[in-house]
Design a protein around this motif. Structure first.
Motif, PDB file in Angstrom:
ATOM      1  N   ALA A  89       0.841  -1.205   0.000  1.00  0.00           N
ATOM      2  CA  ALA A  89       0.000   0.000   0.000  1.00  0.00           C
ATOM      3  C   ALA A  89       0.872   1.250   0.000  1.00  0.00           C
ATOM      4  N   ASP A  90       1.941   1.236   0.792  1.00  0.00           N
ATOM      5  CA  ASP A  90       2.868   2.380   0.811  1.00  0.00           C
ATOM      6  C   ASP A  90       3.478   2.593  -0.561  1.00  0.00           C
ATOM      7  N   ARG A  91       3.893   1.493  -1.141  1.00  0.00           N
ATOM      8  CA  ARG A  91       4.535   1.614  -2.458  1.00  0.00           C
ATOM      9  C   ARG A  91       3.547   2.192  -3.470  1.00  0.00           C
ATOM     10  N   ASP A  92       2.329   1.664  -3.460  1.00  0.00           N
ATOM     11  CA  ASP A  92       1.354   2.133  -4.443  1.00  0.00           C
ATOM     12  C   ASP A  92       1.011   3.600  -4.232  1.00  0.00           C
ATOM     13  N   ALA A  93       0.927   3.993  -2.960  1.00  0.00           N
ATOM     14  CA  ALA A  93       0.595   5.397  -2.686  1.00  0.00           C
ATOM     15  C   ALA A  93       1.689   6.309  -3.234  1.00  0.00           C
ATOM     16  N   ALA A  94       2.931   5.939  -2.986  1.00  0.00           N
ATOM     17  CA  ALA A  94       4.038   6.781  -3.457  1.00  0.00           C
ATOM     18  C   ALA A  94       4.101   6.796  -4.980  1.00  0.00           C
ATOM     19  N   LEU A  95       3.916   5.632  -5.578  1.00  0.00           N
ATOM     20  CA  LEU A  95       4.049   5.573  -7.037  1.00  0.00           C
ATOM     21  C   LEU A  95       2.869   6.231  -7.738  1.00  0.00           C
ATOM     22  N   ASP A  96       1.718   6.212  -7.092  1.00  0.00           N
ATOM     23  CA  ASP A  96       0.584   6.922  -7.703  1.00  0.00           C
ATOM     24  C   ASP A  96       0.883   8.406  -7.814  1.00  0.00           C
ATOM     25  N   VAL A  97       1.439   8.947  -6.746  1.00  0.00           N
ATOM     26  CA  VAL A  97       1.789  10.367  -6.789  1.00  0.00           C
ATOM     27  C   VAL A  97       2.871  10.595  -7.833  1.00  0.00           C
ATOM     28  N   LEU A  98       3.847   9.719  -7.845  1.00  0.00           N
ATOM     29  CA  LEU A  98       4.946   9.872  -8.806  1.00  0.00           C
ATOM     30  C   LEU A  98       4.414   9.846 -10.242  1.00  0.00           C
ATOM     31  N   THR A  99       3.508   8.926 -10.488  1.00  0.00           N
ATOM     32  CA  THR A  99       2.948   8.829 -11.840  1.00  0.00           C
ATOM     33  C   THR A  99       2.214  10.101 -12.232  1.00  0.00           C
ATOM     34  N   LYS A 100       1.443  10.635 -11.262  1.00  0.00           N
ATOM     35  CA  LYS A 100       0.695  11.861 -11.548  1.00  0.00           C
ATOM     36  C   LYS A 100       1.643  13.018 -11.850  1.00  0.00           C
ATOM     37  N   VAL A 101       2.690  13.128 -11.058  1.00  0.00           N
ATOM     38  CA  VAL A 101       3.616  14.239 -11.250  1.00  0.00           C
ATOM     39  C   VAL A 101       4.303  14.129 -12.603  1.00  0.00           C
TER      40      VAL A 101
END
Lengths: 658, 309
Positions: A89-101
């Motif tokens: 869940a932590d990984r997905d949360a961080a990568l979701d933001v990264l993808t958006k940016v």
């Protein structure tokens, strides 16, 4: 780096088994900082070419684009980095933001410079993504909401709050307002939501078993501990048989084989009855019940116990939720009709029971083989929830702790209904069980706490009885009126008359004359009184006849629209600034301290603004304005006083990482 | 943490519901009208929030009984407390009529002393209410609820009993210490010094509507139906003067000038050789501490601060 906005930070290890650190996604780069010592890692977002998430593992592989290696220059760096997170869940949360940016960066094609607060009144440029909103989304929101625009200009335009912080606050407010539509990935539906708990299956237990069809032998039985507990709770006879025979007379496995075979026997009898087979055919079709004698004996013993306690089974039945009680067996205890549900009932057994019952009275117990009774018991146990199982397990544990399983002459088990009988004994009045005592708290309102009435006259009795907790708090019956105190209702001579005159179900409407209510209000409320006097005086001091008696004018209606808007904006700005300020308390890092200092400057400005508004306010409207500004002023003073205290506690800025 | 509703404990002086008590205010308001207003207020308070908890004590000069305890959402019983309250008051009257003859227990059932209503047993009512609040707060804390700010609303229709000075002041200090706000609505012909001090010390509101109990409900709905945090933002007028006069410990007279024991701060209206409270022997020169004008008043004020600390 000072202009980069941190968007999300998660604990991450540099590669599996690598050093521990923190991975931060900013609006321009992906940064990994070691938790202890070691070199930091900064990956510009523009250089990230791909990201691969490991399936079911909290790993991510960040692939970097090909960097042109200058001839003679330093060797090219690694082509990828692997980070391990604490959870998927932590990984997905961080990568979701990264993808958006990254997506926003590529869509913006290098438009505005990232970071940096825009000037006052400027278009909201800033980072590509702030608080989960892209630049376009933020612009649309500001254009749509003038209050938000004013707030943004006050806080971000003044440089007190960064773009990311501001929009994070907006996102948090939106999430709080729409919990169903916004990130509920954390589960639980928010902090106030009741915790869900796994309840009991409402499926009538069927024991899974491998059976040799040819020889009708039970080869293998699959039972979970929960299933066992539920069977015991629903079928007291099985529990009794278990406690009598396991383990000193037979192994547990053997017991359950017998049980399965006994159930097969009952089922086959029901089938034979339903198919209308003749006696010979039925005898051939019915499964042999060689080992079922232990269950029949236990059932007979349970039935005898129930018969010896007349009324217990009826009381237990009373305790069953009426919406589930099939109530089928009680009215159909006769032969000839309606016996399909009780196909295994032996007429001889019935006659034996009749003969054995004291005085020939037939106890209102239920036949253990009756399907309707089994369904009733099942429904009851399901409604009781896991408490029913816990009770059975406690009984078994107690029996196990006592050494050998006792033959249960006067065991805890009360026959009839197990837990239901206990519940009925706990409530001798035969009161029906409340639905919310079923263990499914998430479906029902919380139960009323059992309170014990406190009597000052004799505190000892209160403390001695507090363990029993039988009396409900709502019942003032327990308040034993008139005991220990002289009840000389001296001035109560008119009380009886007043009580007889007033019907609580039909109170007068209105309960008090409007004129008197208004008079009372004017006496106690200065603003209303001043307003009334102002109206009475009229513009030239002459009394003005009231258009509608008893309806004071709303003071807000006489305020200019611009004044109201200014007051509203002030209140909103103070509220938001204070919210950001309290997030920086305690200011134990340099970043927090810097941010708090900026916010305190803003708060001081707002305080001057509010004081000026207060000073300018005159007349009735002025009093109204001062009343409206009271909450913002309180908030400002509280925040500023706290900041002074913090400064006194830590006169020097703390040293630490920003 | 889950929200814990507001907690209001009403101390109702039954003199308000008697002909003598209501008539004493100089207003022709029937006791039934006052009762109807009180029941309407109880209903309104409970309807404002399903978390609101309401307890009502009814008392007179020699007794105080809990006649209603509603614990808000989740508790059994009707949403509207008026019916329960009415029934319990009726039960109280029946018990009084059936179990005790008038004049039993040495109590005077009717107003004594020139038609004046006997003073309300405020000290006992305050003590019981504070104990109840303490218990409910403890239970709320055990359930992990956020602590609310409980309130005591005293509806008094009779004069102060100076004999109760010490226990009442002790109760007020206890309330102050426990952060229980004491509000008061006095419908007697004269102000209540006890309740003025109680409201002043605990941050409560004190009202004595000059028009009597006719518009009582308007006052209650305007100022006492909301919780203390909300009320702090509202507009309420409080008279500036608070009667800080104390009662002497020896005769219970309300005095303006007196003698204060320098050890235990007991107040006496005349010089004495030894303090009757702590036993300190004073010198031959007179009292332990000869107070000037207003000495006793200041003594009470100091005692207030000591109690708060």
């Amino acid at each position: 780096m000072a202009h980069e906005t941190q968007l999300i930070t998660k604990r991450a290890w540099q590669g599996p088994g690598g050093p521990e650190g923190y991975l931060t996604v900013t609006n321009a780069s992906l940064r990994w900082q070691p938790a202890h010592t070691g070199p930091e890692l900064c990956i510009p977002l523009a250089s990230i070419s791909n990201q691969q998430r490991a399936k079911d593992k909290p790993l991510v592989r960040i692939a970097l684009g090909p960097a042109p290696a200058a001839p003679g220059g330093p060797p090219p760096g690694p082509t990828h980095h692997v980070f391990a997170f604490e959870s998927v869940a932590d990984r997905d949360a961080a990568l979701d933001v990264l993808t958006k940016v990254i997506a926003a960066l590529s869509a913006g094609s290098g438009g505005a410079a990232p970071g940096g607060a825009p000037g006052k009144g400027a278009a909201p440029e800033g980072p590509a993504v702030a608080g989960g909103f892209t630049r376009q989304q933020r612009q649309a929101m500001l254009a749509r909401d003038p209050d938000l625009r004013a707030l943004w200009e006050d806080l971000v335009g003044g440089g007190a709050v960064s773009e990311g912080d501001f929009w994070s606050g907006v996102a948090a407010r939106l999430a709080a307002a729409q919990p169903s539509a916004w990130g509920t990935a954390g589960g639980g539906g928010g902090p106030g939501a009741p915790r869900r708990r796994l309840g009991l299956s409402n499926i009538l237990q069927r024991v899974e078993a491998e059976v040799d069809g040819r020889h009708q032998r039970v080869l293998r039985v699959s039972l979970s501990p929960e299933q066992v507990a539920q069977i015991f709770a629903e079928q007291p006879a099985v529990l009794r048989a278990y406690r009598e025979h396991v383990p000193h007379r037979m192994a547990e496995e053997d017991f359950w084989r017998r049980y399965v075979r006994h159930e097969m026997h009952k089922e086959s009898k029901r089938k034979a009855r339903a198919e209308g087979l003749g006696p010979a055919a039925a005898a051939a079709a019915v499964v042999d019940d060689a080992g079922g004698d232990i269950f029949r004996e236990a059932a007979a013993a349970v039935a005898a116990e129930a018969a010896a306690r007349p009324g217990a089974a009826a009381a237990a039945r009373e305790a069953v939720d009426p919406s589930l009680d099939l109530g089928a067996s009680e009215g159909e205890r006769y032969t000839g009709h309606g016996t399909a549900h009780a196909a295994t009932r032996e007429p001889e057994l019935d006659s034996e029971r009749l003969a054995a019952a004291p005085g020939g009275a037939h106890g209102p117990h239920e036949d253990p083989d009756d399907l309707a009774a089994a369904l009733n018991r099942h429904g009851e146990v399901v409604l009781q929830g896991v408490e029913a199982l816990a009770r059975v397990e406690a009984q078994l544990r107690a029996a196990a702790a006592g050494g050998k399983a006792p033959p249960h002459p006067h065991g805890h088990h009360q026959g009839g209904h197990g837990g239901a009988a206990e519940g009925a004994e706990g409530a001798p009045g035969g009161r029906r069980r409340r639905r919310h005592s079923s263990g499914l708290e998430d479906l029902h309102a919380p139960p009323a706490p059992a309170l014990e009435a406190l009597r000052i006259a004799d505190p000892r009795r209160y403390f001695e009885r507090s363990g029993g907790a039988g009396a409900g708090a709502e019942h003032a019956d327990a308040m034993d009126l008139g005991l220990g105190m002289g009840l000389g209702l001296g001035p109560g001579g008119g009380l009886a008359g007043a009580l007889s005159c007033v019907d609580p179900g039909r109170l007068p409407l209105p309960p008090v004359a409007p004129a008197e209510a208004q008079a009372a209000l004017l006496e106690a409320t200065p603003l209303a009184r001043v307003q009334a006097e102002d109206e009475a005086a009229g513009p030239g001091g002459a009394p003005v006849p009231r258009a509608s008696a008893g309806a004071p004018r709303d003071p807000a209606s006489s305020l200019p629209r611009e004044t109201m808007a200014a007051l509203r904006r002030t209140a909103l700005a103070v509220n938001e600034a204070c919210r950001h300020f309290w997030r920086c308390v305690p200011p134990n890092t340099a970043a927090r301290r810097d941010k708090a200092s900026r916010l305190v400057r803003l708060l001081e400005a707002k305080r001057s603004e509010v004081e000026a508004l207060n000073d300018r306010a005159r007349g009735v409207e002025g009093r109204f304005i001062r009343q409206l500004l009271k909450p913002p002023m309180d908030m400002l003073l509280t925040a500023l006083v706290r900041w002074d205290e913090e400064l006194q506690k830590h006169p020097h800025p703390p040293h630490g990482k920003g | 943490m889950a929200e814990e509703g507001d907690l209001l404990v009403v101390l109702l002086d039954l003199a308000l519901l008697s002909e003598e008590g209501v008539g004493a205010g100089g207003q022709a308001v029937a006791p039934a009208d006052v009762l109807a207003q009180l029941l309407a207020f109880a209903n309104a308070y409970t309807m404002l929030s399903s978390h609101n908890r309401l307890a009502v004590y009814a008392g007179s000069h020699d007794m105080c009984q809990l006649v209603h305890l509603g614990l808000g959402e989740g508790s059994s019983g009707s949403v509207f407390p008026a019916a329960s309250l009415h029934a319990k008051l009726g039960e109280l009257v029946r018990k009084a009529e059936g179990g005790h003859e008038p004049g039993a227990n040495g109590t005077a059932p009717h107003p004594a002393g020139g038609g004046r209503v006997q003073p309300f047993a405020l000290s006992g009512a305050l003590s019981r209410a504070l104990c109840l609040i303490h218990r409910l707060q403890q239970q709320a804390a055990a359930r992990g609820r956020v602590r609310c700010c409980p309130r005591l609303l005293v509806l008094q229709g009779s004069r102060d009993g100076s004999a109760q000075y010490i226990p009442v002041m002790n109760s007020i200090f206890s309330a102050q210490r426990a952060q229980v706000v004491i509000d008061a609505v006095v419908l007697a012909p004269e102000d209540s010094s006890f309740l003025q001090q109680a409201a002043n010390l605990t941050g409560g509101l004190y009202f004595r509507p000059p028009r009597g109990p006719g518009g009582l409900l308007g006052l209650l709905l305007a100022h006492f139906v909301t919780d203390t945090a909300t009320r702090a933002q509202m507009d309420a007028e409080q008279s500036l003067g608070v009667d800080f006069r104390a009662s002497c410990f020896c005769h219970k007279y309300v005095i303006e000038t007196g003698f204060v024991c320098s050890v235990c701060l007991s107040i006496f209206c005349q010089p004495c050789r030894a303090c009757t409270t702590c036993g300190t022997a004073f010198g031959a020169g007179g009292g332990p501490h000869r107070g000037g004008a207003g000495a006793a008043g200041h003594g009470a004020a100091h005692a207030t601060e000591d109690g708060a600390g």
